[in-house]
Scaffold this motif. Structure first.
Motif, PDB file in Angstrom:
ATOM      1  N   LYS A 269      51.092  37.739  41.915  1.00  0.00           N
ATOM      2  CA  LYS A 269      50.885  36.342  42.287  1.00  0.00           C
ATOM      3  C   LYS A 269      51.200  35.419  41.115  1.00  0.00           C
ATOM      4  O   LYS A 269      51.762  34.337  41.292  1.00  0.00           O
ATOM      5  CB  LYS A 269      49.447  36.141  42.762  1.00  0.00           C
ATOM      6  CG  LYS A 269      49.256  34.867  43.574  1.00  0.00           C
ATOM      7  CD  LYS A 269      47.827  34.739  44.097  1.00  0.00           C
ATOM      8  CE  LYS A 269      47.495  35.800  45.115  1.00  0.00           C
ATOM      9  NZ  LYS A 269      46.146  35.596  45.717  1.00  0.00           N
ATOM     10  N   MET A 270      50.849  35.847  39.921  1.00  0.00           N
ATOM     11  CA  MET A 270      51.156  35.075  38.715  1.00  0.00           C
ATOM     12  C   MET A 270      52.673  34.890  38.575  1.00  0.00           C
ATOM     13  O   MET A 270      53.149  33.807  38.218  1.00  0.00           O
ATOM     14  CB  MET A 270      50.594  35.813  37.484  1.00  0.00           C
ATOM     15  CG  MET A 270      50.885  35.156  36.151  1.00  0.00           C
ATOM     16  SD  MET A 270      50.195  36.128  34.768  1.00  0.00           S
ATOM     17  CE  MET A 270      51.342  37.536  34.782  1.00  0.00           C
ATOM     18  N   GLU A 271      53.410  35.931  38.849  1.00  0.00           N
ATOM     19  CA  GLU A 271      54.865  35.861  38.768  1.00  0.00           C
ATOM     20  C   GLU A 271      55.445  34.956  39.841  1.00  0.00           C
ATOM     21  O   GLU A 271      56.406  34.213  39.585  1.00  0.00           O
ATOM     22  CB  GLU A 271      55.462  37.272  38.876  1.00  0.00           C
ATOM     23  CG  GLU A 271      55.148  38.153  37.685  1.00  0.00           C
ATOM     24  CD  GLU A 271      55.550  39.605  37.911  1.00  0.00           C
ATOM     25  OE1 GLU A 271      56.053  39.907  39.019  1.00  0.00           O
ATOM     26  OE2 GLU A 271      55.374  40.413  36.989  1.00  0.00           O
ATOM     27  N   ARG A 272      54.861  34.990  41.026  1.00  0.00           N
ATOM     28  CA  ARG A 272      55.358  34.143  42.124  1.00  0.00           C
ATOM     29  C   ARG A 272      55.255  32.665  41.788  1.00  0.00           C
ATOM     30  O   ARG A 272      56.203  31.915  41.954  1.00  0.00           O
ATOM     31  CB  ARG A 272      54.589  34.441  43.419  1.00  0.00           C
ATOM     32  CG  ARG A 272      54.988  35.716  44.110  1.00  0.00           C
ATOM     33  CD  ARG A 272      53.999  36.120  45.169  1.00  0.00           C
ATOM     34  NE  ARG A 272      53.953  35.215  46.309  1.00  0.00           N
ATOM     35  CZ  ARG A 272      53.112  35.351  47.334  1.00  0.00           C
ATOM     36  NH1 ARG A 272      52.260  36.359  47.322  1.00  0.00           N
ATOM     37  NH2 ARG A 272      53.141  34.519  48.340  1.00  0.00           N
ATOM     38  N   ILE A 273      54.102  32.246  41.279  1.00  0.00           N
ATOM     39  CA  ILE A 273      53.920  30.806  41.040  1.00  0.00           C
ATOM     40  C   ILE A 273      54.608  30.354  39.754  1.00  0.00           C
ATOM     41  O   ILE A 273      54.799  29.152  39.547  1.00  0.00           O
ATOM     42  CB  ILE A 273      52.431  30.429  40.993  1.00  0.00           C
ATOM     43  CG1 ILE A 273      51.747  31.015  39.752  1.00  0.00           C
ATOM     44  CG2 ILE A 273      51.715  30.854  42.257  1.00  0.00           C
ATOM     45  CD1 ILE A 273      50.368  30.455  39.496  1.00  0.00           C
TER      46      ILE A 273
END
Length: 276
Positions: A269-273
Motif C-alpha cells: 500500500k505504501m508503494e501504491r500511494i
C-alpha cells in the motif's frame, strides 16, 4: 466515524430502471464484470485500514451479485461478499429513520440510500458512484425537509479519489505528538542509544501523518514514503483514549532491518500511494 455509501448500478435485462438516478446495465461478458470488480476491489482495499461504516442498497446489490455469479462464477461472487462482509444495507444504519424524498422530480416513498446519506448529521459521509448514476451529480436534485445533497459528496470508483477523501475528511483526525519521550524533533536517548530527530517540522509531519497508510488491521504502525527524498516516516499509535495520537521517527528507505518489520500489506500500500 466516517460513513461510506456504495451506489451499484441496476442489473436488468431490458427492464426499466426503478430508480430515477441509477442506470441499468446488462453485463454480457465476464471481461466487463472483471474490469468492474477490479476497480471496486482496488478502491476498497486502499481504505481497508480506515475506521468507517459502509452501506449499500440491498435491493440493488442482490441482482448485481447474481450477475457476478452468472458472469464470472461462484468464486468471484464470494469474493465480492468477502469485501462487503463488514458492510450493511443502508436501512440498518444507526438512528436511520426512513423518510420520503424527491429525486429529480420523482417521489421515493419509505426511504432510499440517498435519504440515509442525508441523515448522516455531523458525521462526514461520502457516496462512491460505481458508474451507476444516470445523471451528473450536479444535475441530481434531491430534496427533503433538511435540504439537498452537495455535489462534492459523490466520488468516482477510483482508489486515489477515495484515499484523498479520507486524508481530508477522516473522523476523527489523527494527532501528531512530537514530545514523545523517545521520538520527536530532537535527538533523544533510547535503550539502543541516541535516536535521531525528525527532519520535518510539525506542520509537515502532520500532513504526512494524515497520508500515512498500513495493512488491514495494522493501524498500530502507519507509514509514509517520501520516495524522492528516500525516506520513510513511521508513526506509532500511542493508544490514547482521546483522538488517535501518534509519535514518529524516520528511516532511510534502504534500511532493510527496519523495512523487515513492515508487513507485506503495508509495503504494497505504501508503494501504491507513493506514485500519486
Amino acid at each position: 466515524m466516517n460513513r461510506v455509501f456504495l451506489l451499484f448500478p441496476i442489473v436488468k435485462d431490458g427492464e426499466e430502471c426503478f430508480h430515477p438516478y441509477l442506470q441499468a446495465y446488462n453485463y454480457k461478458n465476464s471481461e466487463e464484470l472483471s474490469s468492474f470488480m477490479e476497480q471496486l476491489f482496488r478502491a476498497l482495499s486502499i481504505i481497508d485500514h480506515e475506521k468507517y461504516s459502509g452501506y449499500f442498497d440491498n435491493k440493488v446489490l442482490v441482482p448485481f451479485y447474481s450477475s457476478i455469479d452468472k458472469g464470472m462464477g461462484k468464486e468471484a461472487a464470494i469474493l465480492l461478499m468477502e469485501y462487503l462482509n463488514d458492510w450493511a444495507d443502508y436501512q440498518q444504519m444507526e438512528n436511520y429513520v426512513p423518510t420520503d424524498i424527491n429525486v429529480n422530480g420523482v417521489d421515493l416513498k419509505g426511504g432510499d440510500i440517498l435519504d440515509a446519506f442525508m441523515q448522516c448529521g455531523m458525521e462526514k459521509g461520502v457516496i462512491v458512484d460505481l458508474d451507476a448514476l444516470c445523471v451528473h451529480p450536479k444535475s441530481l436534485k434531491t430534496s427533503r425537509e433538511n435540504g439537498g445533497i452537495s455535489e462534492k459528496s459523490f466520488l468516482p470508483c477510483d482508489e486515489k479519489a477515495l484515499y484523498d477523501w479520507f486524508v481530508v475528511n477522516r473522523e476523527p483526525q489523527r494527532v501528531l505528538d512530537l514530545n514523545y519521550r523517545k521520538h520527536g524533533l530532537f535527538a533523544k536517548e533510547g535503550h539502543r542509544g541516541v535516536i535521531s530527530p525528525l527532519t520535518y517540522n510539525y506542520a509537515e509531519a502532520s500532513v504526512f501523518l494524515q497520508k500515512a497508510v498500513c495493512g488491514k488491521g495494522e493501524d498500530k504502525r502507519l507509514v509514509f514514503w517520501l520516495k524522492k527524498e528516500h525516506k520513510i516516516l513511521i508513526f506509532f499509535n500511542e493508544n490514547l483514549s482521546s483522538n488517535p495520537t501518534y509519535h514518529a521517527y524516520e528511516i532511510a528507505d534502504d534500511q532493510q532491518k527496519e523495512l523487515a518489520k513492515l508487513s507485506t500489506g503495508t509495503k504494497k500500500k505504501m508503494e501504491r500511494i507513493s506514485t500519486w
